[in-house]
Design a protein around this motif. Structure first.
Motif, PDB file in Angstrom:
ATOM      1  N   ALA A 222       5.267 -23.761   6.562  1.00  0.00           N
ATOM      2  CA  ALA A 222       6.810 -23.162   6.841  1.00  0.00           C
ATOM      3  C   ALA A 222       7.826 -23.942   6.492  1.00  0.00           C
ATOM      4  O   ALA A 222       8.722 -23.430   6.148  1.00  0.00           O
ATOM      5  N   ALA A 223       7.553 -25.175   5.295  1.00  0.00           N
ATOM      6  CA  ALA A 223       8.815 -25.207   5.152  1.00  0.00           C
ATOM      7  C   ALA A 223       9.013 -25.201   3.651  1.00  0.00           C
ATOM      8  O   ALA A 223       9.515 -24.704   2.679  1.00  0.00           O
ATOM      9  N   LEU A 224       7.526 -24.797   2.930  1.00  0.00           N
ATOM     10  CA  LEU A 224       6.997 -23.599   1.652  1.00  0.00           C
ATOM     11  C   LEU A 224       7.963 -22.589   2.191  1.00  0.00           C
ATOM     12  O   LEU A 224       8.723 -22.238   0.665  1.00  0.00           O
ATOM     13  N   ALA A 225       8.114 -22.389   2.229  1.00  0.00           N
ATOM     14  CA  ALA A 225       8.605 -20.589   3.038  1.00  0.00           C
ATOM     15  C   ALA A 225       9.810 -21.171   2.789  1.00  0.00           C
ATOM     16  O   ALA A 225      10.176 -19.757   2.549  1.00  0.00           O
ATOM     17  N   GLY A 226      10.275 -21.298   3.811  1.00  0.00           N
ATOM     18  CA  GLY A 226      11.782 -21.860   3.962  1.00  0.00           C
ATOM     19  C   GLY A 226      12.639 -21.729   2.273  1.00  0.00           C
ATOM     20  O   GLY A 226      13.895 -22.264   2.104  1.00  0.00           O
ATOM     21  N   SER A 227      11.526 -22.478   1.343  1.00  0.00           N
ATOM     22  CA  SER A 227      12.079 -23.596   0.134  1.00  0.00           C
ATOM     23  C   SER A 227      12.333 -21.805  -1.332  1.00  0.00           C
ATOM     24  O   SER A 227      12.190 -21.121  -1.307  1.00  0.00           O
ATOM     25  N   PRO A 228      13.892 -22.183  -1.546  1.00  0.00           N
ATOM     26  CA  PRO A 228      14.158 -20.828  -2.525  1.00  0.00           C
ATOM     27  C   PRO A 228      13.368 -21.288  -4.085  1.00  0.00           C
ATOM     28  O   PRO A 228      12.878 -20.387  -4.677  1.00  0.00           O
ATOM     29  N   ALA A 229      13.399 -22.762  -4.569  1.00  0.00           N
ATOM     30  CA  ALA A 229      12.345 -22.879  -5.433  1.00  0.00           C
ATOM     31  C   ALA A 229      10.759 -22.530  -4.951  1.00  0.00           C
ATOM     32  O   ALA A 229      10.566 -21.783  -6.380  1.00  0.00           O
ATOM     33  N   TRP A 230      10.314 -22.248  -4.294  1.00  0.00           N
ATOM     34  CA  TRP A 230       8.909 -21.808  -4.086  1.00  0.00           C
ATOM     35  C   TRP A 230       8.835 -20.452  -4.198  1.00  0.00           C
ATOM     36  O   TRP A 230       8.205 -19.696  -4.858  1.00  0.00           O
ATOM     37  N   GLN A 231       9.627 -19.488  -3.109  1.00  0.00           N
ATOM     38  CA  GLN A 231      10.496 -17.918  -3.261  1.00  0.00           C
ATOM     39  C   GLN A 231      10.291 -18.161  -4.882  1.00  0.00           C
ATOM     40  O   GLN A 231       9.780 -16.899  -5.485  1.00  0.00           O
ATOM     41  N   MET A 232      11.673 -18.903  -5.643  1.00  0.00           N
ATOM     42  CA  MET A 232      11.231 -18.086  -7.239  1.00  0.00           C
ATOM     43  C   MET A 232      10.181 -18.314  -7.567  1.00  0.00           C
ATOM     44  O   MET A 232       9.632 -17.608  -9.224  1.00  0.00           O
ATOM     45  N   PHE A 233       9.202 -19.126  -7.303  1.00  0.00           N
ATOM     46  CA  PHE A 233       8.106 -19.400  -8.562  1.00  0.00           C
ATOM     47  C   PHE A 233       6.773 -18.542  -8.549  1.00  0.00           C
ATOM     48  O   PHE A 233       6.785 -17.883  -9.011  1.00  0.00           O
ATOM     49  N   TRP A 234       7.734 -18.023  -7.081  1.00  0.00           N
ATOM     50  CA  TRP A 234       6.033 -17.070  -6.635  1.00  0.00           C
ATOM     51  C   TRP A 234       6.545 -15.721  -7.468  1.00  0.00           C
ATOM     52  O   TRP A 234       6.009 -14.222  -7.780  1.00  0.00           O
ATOM     53  N   GLN A 235       7.859 -15.675  -7.294  1.00  0.00           N
ATOM     54  CA  GLN A 235       8.437 -13.860  -8.241  1.00  0.00           C
ATOM     55  C   GLN A 235       8.387 -13.760  -9.309  1.00  0.00           C
ATOM     56  O   GLN A 235       8.009 -13.008 -10.046  1.00  0.00           O
ATOM     57  N   ALA A 236       8.074 -15.578 -10.233  1.00  0.00           N
ATOM     58  CA  ALA A 236       8.480 -15.478 -11.477  1.00  0.00           C
ATOM     59  C   ALA A 236       6.406 -15.025 -11.949  1.00  0.00           C
ATOM     60  O   ALA A 236       5.844 -14.230 -13.021  1.00  0.00           O
TER      61      ALA A 236
END
Length: 260
Positions: A222-236
């Protein structure tokens, strides 16, 4: 590998430069029967033949799946160890009973550490029951579950994905109740023991984490899902992924070295 991992820095305690991740589909209701055979009859024979039995698990989300990992000192050592074990007396004595529990045992990924120091450190992870005086260490917290994530990559993407995992992803994955234990990529060497097939066409990056509990894992996700850095990594990373990633939530058996 410059990751915040509980990984080996000395080859003497690292298991191992070659690792198999094996997922077995079992006949309904037969998992505990196989675990009893494996834990009580097959571990020492394999290790005497030259392997390291790293960990064996019940899959928490698939009732008839048995997942385990074993390591070798190299591809030639793998050939020698497997030849010795599968041609030896221990497997001869117990193979019929073990095979009787299985539907499929060919789902196997052949792996190597993503970087030289990214393999498992088992130096503080004794196996229960090997000797009467060997007791689990209390220096490290017990891990209630192990979580393996399998990321399927396009050919040639391993180096870039590993580098970005190291610098961007790994720092986000270490948290209270969560430990990043190891990271692997596909070992593309020719299968040195063709009697046991592997998924030779796969190209994967695998992370292995330990959690104090299933609840700790859920909080971490849940914490990772709310992390902008985590979301940016997977988008890239999306262009490097060939299909959705897999998550294995695993409960170690009583004699697993990993996750106890």
């Amino acid at each position: 590998m410059n990751l915040p991992l509980n990984v080996a820095t000395e080859p003497a305690v690292s298991a191992s430069p070659v690792v198999e991740l094996r997922q077995y589909t079992l006949k309904p209701g037969k998992r505990d029967a196989l675990i009893d055979i494996f834990d009580n009859r097959l571990i020492e024979g394999q290790e005497e033949a030259g392997m390291t039995i790293i960990g064996q698990f019940r899959d928490l989300d698939r009732a008839d799946m048995f997942v385990w990992m074993r390591g070798f000192d190299g591809m030639d050592a793998r050939k020698d160890a497997l030849t010795a074990f599968y041609g030896g007396p221990v497997w001869s004595a117990h193979s019929n009973a073990a095979n009787a529990t299985m539907i499929d045992s060919d789902d196997v990924l052949l792996l190597k550490p993503a970087r030289p120091a990214a393999g498992f450190d088992l130096s503080d992870s004794p196996r229960a029951g090997l000797t009467t005086d060997q007791k689990p260490s209390r220096n490290k917290p017990l891990t209630s579950i192990v979580v393996i994530q399998i990321h399927h990559l396009r050919p040639g993407a391993e180096t870039d994905f590993t580098n970005r995992f190291e610098t961007e992803m790994a720092p986000l994955m270490t948290a209270p109740g969560a430990r990043l234990l190891a990271a692997f990529v596909t070992e593309h060497a020719e299968n040195s023991f063709p009697r046991l097939p592997v998924r030779a066409r796969e190209n994967v990056f695998i992370s292995v984490m330990g959690f104090d509990s299933a609840e700790a894992h859920a909080r971490h996700e849940a914490a990772l899902a709310g992390s902008p850095a985590w979301q940016m990594f997977w988008q890239a990373a999306r262009p490097d992924l060939t299909r959705p990633s897999e998550t294995l939530r695993l409960s170690p058996t009583s004699r697993s070295r990993l996750g106890r």
